[in-house]
Design an enzyme around this catalytic site. Sequence first.
Site: not given
Length: 252
Positions: A85-87
Amino acid sequence: MIAEETALALTYNGGAYAVMMGTPQDLPDFAIGFSLDEGVVQSPDDIESLDIVGLDDGIELRMWLSPDKAALLSERRRHIAGPTGCGICGIDSIAEAIRPAAIVPQGRAFAPREIMTAMAAVAPLQKINMETRAVHAAAFWIPGRGIVALREDVGRHNALDKLAGALAQARFFTSEGVVLLTSRVSVEMVQKTATIGAPLMVAVSAPTALAVRTADAAGITLAAIARSDGFEIFTHPKRIASGVTAEAVHVA
């Protein structure tokens, strides 16, 4: 069918740069798009070679850069550990995380019916999601041609990176098209869209406040909450509806 997820390590000239969790498909597109969106390279031509190397516990995307790009990278090398979920996990400064997005060209205007048609065309092309119901998609739509590229991944950021890589290799004139997203719009999604150079991005879910401010500063028209009954316009509405100036205007 269950969606696959694996560790994807991106390395440049023998040095580790990032490890992301993602779907192990369209990996050359991901490697090139990630490199462009991170500012490691400015063109696919800056990557002299790319090898996909299977490991016991993941996959390495092994790239070798041109000498000038390798020298620049050595000055700014950092490591990112990114869960699904992390960019932008692992960025070592606030300034890097909220860096200004590139300014997009004016491009063309789009009719509301074009946007509705474009969004409706996404779901039937999501082959992985139709089997698993577990992945995001990022697509690019051009008037008169429809969706010219679509990429899927368990991570919405990865899907957009894959799309960026595909578009860069195909040399599409991105200022004439629309980025379509099946996810919410966070600031890094706006930053990546700005790097692609698209004047309009449309998403099925809502944006964050920082994403709206970033899109506004970048000159991007941001439309979101795009459903069968219409969508909301959050920034630069004149590309869609002439004379509309209010924020978050609903178009049916």
